[in-house]
Design a protein around this motif. Structure first.
Motif, PDB file in Angstrom:
ATOM      1  N   ILE A   1     -59.946 -16.935 -34.641  1.00  0.00           N
ATOM      2  CA  ILE A   1     -58.604 -17.403 -34.291  1.00  0.00           C
ATOM      3  C   ILE A   1     -57.694 -17.078 -35.463  1.00  0.00           C
ATOM      4  O   ILE A   1     -57.885 -17.564 -36.576  1.00  0.00           O
ATOM      5  N   THR A   2     -56.712 -16.230 -35.225  1.00  0.00           N
ATOM      6  CA  THR A   2     -55.885 -15.787 -36.340  1.00  0.00           C
ATOM      7  C   THR A   2     -54.549 -15.273 -35.853  1.00  0.00           C
ATOM      8  O   THR A   2     -54.380 -14.954 -34.671  1.00  0.00           O
ATOM      9  N   GLN A   3     -53.624 -15.225 -36.771  1.00  0.00           N
ATOM     10  CA  GLN A   3     -52.442 -14.412 -36.552  1.00  0.00           C
ATOM     11  C   GLN A   3     -52.644 -13.148 -37.383  1.00  0.00           C
ATOM     12  O   GLN A   3     -53.045 -13.220 -38.544  1.00  0.00           O
ATOM     13  N   LEU A   4     -52.421 -12.004 -36.779  1.00  0.00           N
ATOM     14  CA  LEU A   4     -52.504 -10.769 -37.541  1.00  0.00           C
ATOM     15  C   LEU A   4     -51.554 -10.843 -38.735  1.00  0.00           C
ATOM     16  O   LEU A   4     -50.435 -11.360 -38.623  1.00  0.00           O
ATOM     17  N   SER A   5     -51.984 -10.346 -39.860  1.00  0.00           N
ATOM     18  CA  SER A   5     -51.116 -10.349 -41.030  1.00  0.00           C
ATOM     19  C   SER A   5     -49.951  -9.392 -40.793  1.00  0.00           C
ATOM     20  O   SER A   5     -50.111  -8.350 -40.150  1.00  0.00           O
ATOM     21  N   PRO A   6     -48.763  -9.709 -41.304  1.00  0.00           N
ATOM     22  CA  PRO A   6     -47.619  -8.798 -41.132  1.00  0.00           C
ATOM     23  C   PRO A   6     -47.900  -7.395 -41.665  1.00  0.00           C
ATOM     24  O   PRO A   6     -47.492  -6.403 -41.053  1.00  0.00           O
ATOM     25  N   ASP A   7     -48.621  -7.304 -42.784  1.00  0.00           N
ATOM     26  CA  ASP A   7     -48.954  -5.983 -43.313  1.00  0.00           C
ATOM     27  C   ASP A   7     -49.843  -5.196 -42.355  1.00  0.00           C
ATOM     28  O   ASP A   7     -49.698  -3.973 -42.204  1.00  0.00           O
ATOM     29  N   LEU A   8     -50.783  -5.904 -41.697  1.00  0.00           N
ATOM     30  CA  LEU A   8     -51.671  -5.223 -40.760  1.00  0.00           C
ATOM     31  C   LEU A   8     -50.901  -4.748 -39.526  1.00  0.00           C
ATOM     32  O   LEU A   8     -51.171  -3.672 -38.990  1.00  0.00           O
ATOM     33  N   ILE A   9     -49.940  -5.532 -39.071  1.00  0.00           N
ATOM     34  CA  ILE A   9     -49.116  -5.101 -37.936  1.00  0.00           C
ATOM     35  C   ILE A   9     -48.323  -3.851 -38.317  1.00  0.00           C
ATOM     36  O   ILE A   9     -48.247  -2.875 -37.560  1.00  0.00           O
ATOM     37  N   SER A  10     -47.738  -3.860 -39.517  1.00  0.00           N
ATOM     38  CA  SER A  10     -46.994  -2.707 -39.988  1.00  0.00           C
ATOM     39  C   SER A  10     -47.906  -1.484 -40.102  1.00  0.00           C
ATOM     40  O   SER A  10     -47.548  -0.369 -39.682  1.00  0.00           O
ATOM     41  N   TYR A  11     -49.106  -1.686 -40.654  1.00  0.00           N
ATOM     42  CA  TYR A  11     -50.052  -0.588 -40.810  1.00  0.00           C
ATOM     43  C   TYR A  11     -50.500  -0.055 -39.447  1.00  0.00           C
ATOM     44  O   TYR A  11     -50.597   1.164 -39.230  1.00  0.00           O
TER      45      TYR A  11
END
Length: 904
Positions: free
Chosen positions: A683-693
């Motif tokens: 259960i997580t929110q994707l990290s903003p850096d991972l979304i950008s990547y």
């Protein structure tokens, strides 16, 4: 008395050291005469502390001797807290909280018990973790750390391990303790502690009451040189790219009306220093950008106004009463109340203004020539003239537990009712009412040739009072837990008796998190977090455990638990353990268990919340010729919207442990446990850096295939990223989901020795946690290719492979001297260069913190203690951006303390 027997047994088994104090095995003749006791990680009553699962005991006297005056700090410094955990801070809604995260799995996956019952979860942390800052240190007898999964015994959250905080049960007399702690640096951080305990006992009952008060001053950010902005070595101070620890949100106009989205300063001469008031050099510039040569911006140094840590006042009152109702039936009752008041000071609000109409260029009375703006242009504006943001948090916990247990001819039975309620109220001032701002902007009066109203471009035009707003937030978590169970022997095997335990439990939970209507509607700028939603659930469980002596030296333990949750379904979790003693001083053990973590009610029902992030702009790097995505250095700062998901399922886990316990001789023992933990359906929110990547990877794959570029929202529903025309990230939305897995492997080693001489007693205790692997990943299938998102994290920034604790103590008569060392290994990030070679891109060095204390037992039942924590005044370890992990490193520097305890 039974409690005195237990205390004597524990002191013989565990010693009095903070770091892993290994229980010494007793020979067969001793064990046959010792009363069976309850041990964390099993509901069966047993003789030996060492079973199939590893247990470490931390004694409260040793915690204090090692320099700690609260449970949270001691557990956060433990080698089991591999990647660190939150310990309080400022500039966010978690300022008053403290957690522990075993094996780096996250605080929500470490179960914290208070005398074997679940500790109240903090609604500030969305009901996912316990706040260790609310525990009274003076009432703690010891802490038992189970470094193995135990969902089959305790249910949800026990994936990475269990922390069981055992309170004092038998205390007669009274005791007063005072402690004063002072940092060697200016800027705050001093603390003041007072505690009072009293108790009595007779032949059938005992009573204990403790009161503890703790007060800590805040640390101002400008008191630490490393929080100040700086230019990298050899850098150009006129370039935004070469500055660190500073923000774009100063005084910067964004030309949206002409479509260029260029940055411009509000003054025609580009001077930013005129915005500095009251001697504060907060505004820096003008600066330009390598990526955008036309840009000119005024940056802002938020360290001149903000605090690094919040000031706090904490009170705890604990009352315990135990009574033998009959020769075989016992009653225990406990009431615990805690109040924590903290004050969080943040820099003035960073906001943006959209100009509602054209404003001409003109020269003010003070001689400042203002740049013309057009309707639709933006203004990145730090509202410094409106004052700092101040959030006052008030946490209150009320916990009540009553239990009745008894012995019978066939075994024992027990029942317990635990009710706890945790409430938090936050009152914030200095925030911004977004809708009012635009309406407060004035206009230029051609007739009088002057500006009428507020002109945000003018250094001498203060923000009108109508722009100010307050924020209030209330959250609470309530739980009612009832359990009943019985233990009994089944029948005899050639090697011994089969012992068993069966039980059942029901728990009702309620969670509420709400904010004022303007903040909920998105009308307030500058807050942290938001509404966590509201929800209820009922969880029912049945469980059983068996202890089977297969051979004289081989024992099998089997446990299983079935849980049913009203909001997401059912789960069954088994656990198996083997304990083998081939010789009297050697124990071999193995265990396997399955676990789960239920989504918190906030995970399920969270309303829109906001968090402030600095994000690497990988898509922009992809679109910039000649720059590799892996080495991308373009970073944007913005608010990210986060939301819940009522379709979440539970996380699941599998844990394996192989261990050896070797009593080398009477004075030296060694324990080593090899473990593996795998967590699925995270259960997580994707990290903003991972979304950008991920977005950059999708674009790269699409460009290669010659097809239209897809949005990351096609990959992750309810997740989105948007960009300004010049490539800067404009906004991002994230939704909580079940995604991917984590896999960790490591070894925990404990080495304990002691030597008694004519010159005193020496003790040495070493605890090492070494993680060899930490894979966190998820596989995503697109119409172009299969993407593997994530890498082996171990050794990267924030994920040290090694944490070591060392305690050396010496005692002679009434004098004792203790040294405590805490080691955190170095970390480094590697990236692929243009030749596909792995090179170090960012790194931080290792760190050792040294604590030394001296204690003197006085003849009038007094105790004096002097100590120094962080003797060498170590700073955090910094990465190339000037950042550091607040979970791993302390900002207090060297602190000295003096304490006195008087018993009556």
């Amino acid at each position: 008395m039974k409690h005195k027997k237990l205390t004597l047994l524990m002191s013989m088994l565990l010693g009095t050291t903070l770091l892993p104090a290994q229980a010494q095995q007793q020979d067969e003749t001793q064990a046959s005469s010792v009363e069976r006791i309850a041990v964390t990680g099993s509901r069966l009553r047993q003789v030996d502390m060492e079973g199939a699962s590893p247990i470490t005991v931390i004694d409260s006297d040793a915690i204090i001797a090692s320099g700690f005056n609260n449970v949270g700090d001691a557990l956060r410094a433990s080698n089991f807290n591999s990647f660190g955990s939150w310990g309080g801070g400022a500039n966010n809604s978690w300022a008053s909280q403290s957690t522990v995260s075993m094996k780096g799995a996250g605080s929500a996956r470490t179960l914290v018990l208070l005398d074997g019952q679940r500790m109240a979860k903090s609604p500030v942390m969305d009901g996912g973790s316990a706040n260790l800052n609310t525990l009274p240190m003076t009432a703690v007898e010891r802490i038992e750390v189970l470094s193995d999964g135990a969902s089959a015994i305790y249910g949800t959250d026990a994936m990475a391990g269990v922390i069981n905080i055992i309170l004092k049960k038998d205390f007669s007399g009274s005791e007063v303790s005072l402690r004063r702690e002072q940092t060697s640096r200016s800027g705050g951080g001093d603390s003041y502690d007072f505690s009072f305990s009293t108790g009595f006992s007779d032949s059938r009952s005992n009573f204990i009451m403790t009161w503890e008060h703790q007060q800590r001053d805040p640390i101002s950010m400008n008191s630490r040189a490393y929080e100040a902005p700086y230019v990298v070595e050899g850098g150009d101070p006129s370039l935004m790219d070469d500055w660190r620890m500073i923000w774009e949100w100063g005084r910067t106009i964004v030309k949206a009306s002409d479509g260029s989205w260029d940055y411009q300063t509000p003054l025609m001469n580009n001077d930013c220093s005129v915005y500095n008031k009251d001697g504060q050099n907060a505004f820096v510039g003008p600066v330009s950008s390598l990526d955008y040569p036309a840009d000119r911006a005024c940056l802002y140094d938020h360290s001149v106004a903000a605090n690094m840590t919040s000031g706090s006042n904490q009170d705890n009152i604990l009352v315990i009463y135990n009574r033998e109702l009959t020769a075989d039936i016992r009653l225990s009752a406990r009431t615990y109340w805690a109040s924590n008041r903290s004050k969080d000071v943040s820099a003035p609000v960073p906001g943006d203004i959209t100009f509602p109409h054209d404003l001409p260029s003109y020269t003010t009375a003070a001689g400042h020539t203002l740049r013309a703006v057009n309707e639709g242009d933006l203004f990145y504006y730090r509202f410094d003239s409106a004052g700092d943001r101040v959030a006052k948090h008030h946490d209150q916990i009320l916990d009540f537990m009553v239990s009745v247990d008894g012995d019978t001819s066939w075994g024992f039975w027990e029942s317990a009712l635990n009710v706890n309620r945790y409430g938090n109220f936050t009152w914030g001032t200095g925030y911004l009412y977004t809708d009012a701002v635009v309406g407060l902007i004035g206009q230029f009066d051609e007739d009088s040739n002057s500006f009428v109203g507020w002109d945000p471009r003018d250094p001498d035009s203060a923000v009108p009072g109508g722009a100010a707003a307050n924020v209030d937030k209330y959250s609470k978590a309530r739980a009612v837990d009832f359990s009943i169970g019985a233990g009994f022997d089944l029948f005899e095997l050639p090697a011994g008796t089969i012992s068993s335990y069966v039980g059942a439990a029901i728990r009702k939970e309620h969670f509420l998190s709400d904010i004022d209507s303007l903040t909920k509607a998105g009308k307030i700028t500058g807050g942290s977090g938001g509404a966590g939603g509201e929800g209820d659930r009922t969880a029912k469980a049945v469980y059983a455990e068996l202890g089977l002596p297969l051979l004289d030296d081989l024992e099998l333990n089997i446990a299983g638990r079935y849980d049913h949750y009203s909001d997401f379904g059912s789960t069954f979790n088994p656990q198996f353990g083997l304990r083998y003693t081939p010789v009297s001083n050697l124990l071999l053990r193995a265990s396997y268990g399955e676990g789960f973590r239920a989504p918190t009610l906030a995970d399920l029902y969270r309303g829109p919340t906001q968090g402030w992030y600095t994000i690497t702009n990988y898509p922009l790097c992809h679109d910039t010729a000649g720059e590799d995505i892996a080495g991308c250095t373009r970073r944007d700062s913005l608010y990210v919207d986060i939301g819940g998901n009522d379709k979440l399922a539970a996380e699941t886990s599998k844990t394996t442990n192989l261990g050896v316990v070797w009593d080398i001789n009477d004075a030296l023992s060694l324990t080593a446990d090899f473990w593996e933990l795998k967590i699925d359906n995270i259960i997580t929110q994707l990290s903003p850096d991972l979304i950008s990547y991920t977005q950059s990877q999708l674009w790269q794959a699409a460009d290669t295939a010659g097809i239209a570029r897809p949005s990351v929202s096609e990959l992750f529903p309810n997740t989105a990223i948007s960009f300004l025309p010049n490539g800067r990230i404009q906004s991002m939305q994230i939704t909580t989901n079940n995604r991917g897995f984590e896999e960790k492997r490591g070894i925990d080693v404990r080495l304990n020795g002691r030597l008694a001489t004519d010159f005193g007693e020496f003790r040495a205790d070493l605890g090492l946690s070494h993680i060899t692997r930490f894979n966190r990943s998820q596989t995503v299938q697109t119409n172009m290719q299969e993407l593997e998102l994530g890498i082996n994290e171990i050794g990267r920034l924030g994920y040290p492979s090694d944490r070591v604790n060392l305690t050396l103590s010496y005692r002679l008569g009434d004098h004792s001297l203790t040294y405590y060392g805490n080691y955190t290994s170095s970390q480094q990030n590697k990236e692929l260069d243009t030749n596909n070679n792995w090179v170090v891109d960012n790194q931080v060095g290792s760190m050792v913190v040294h604590n030394i204390s001296y204690q003197l037992d006085l003849p009038w039942q007094g105790k004096l203690a002097l100590g120094v924590n962080n003797l060498t005044d170590e700073d955090p370890r910094f990465d190339k951006w000037g950042g550091y992990s607040t979970s791993l490193y302390s900002v207090y520097g060297r602190t000295m303390y003096l304490s006195y305890t008087q018993s009556f």
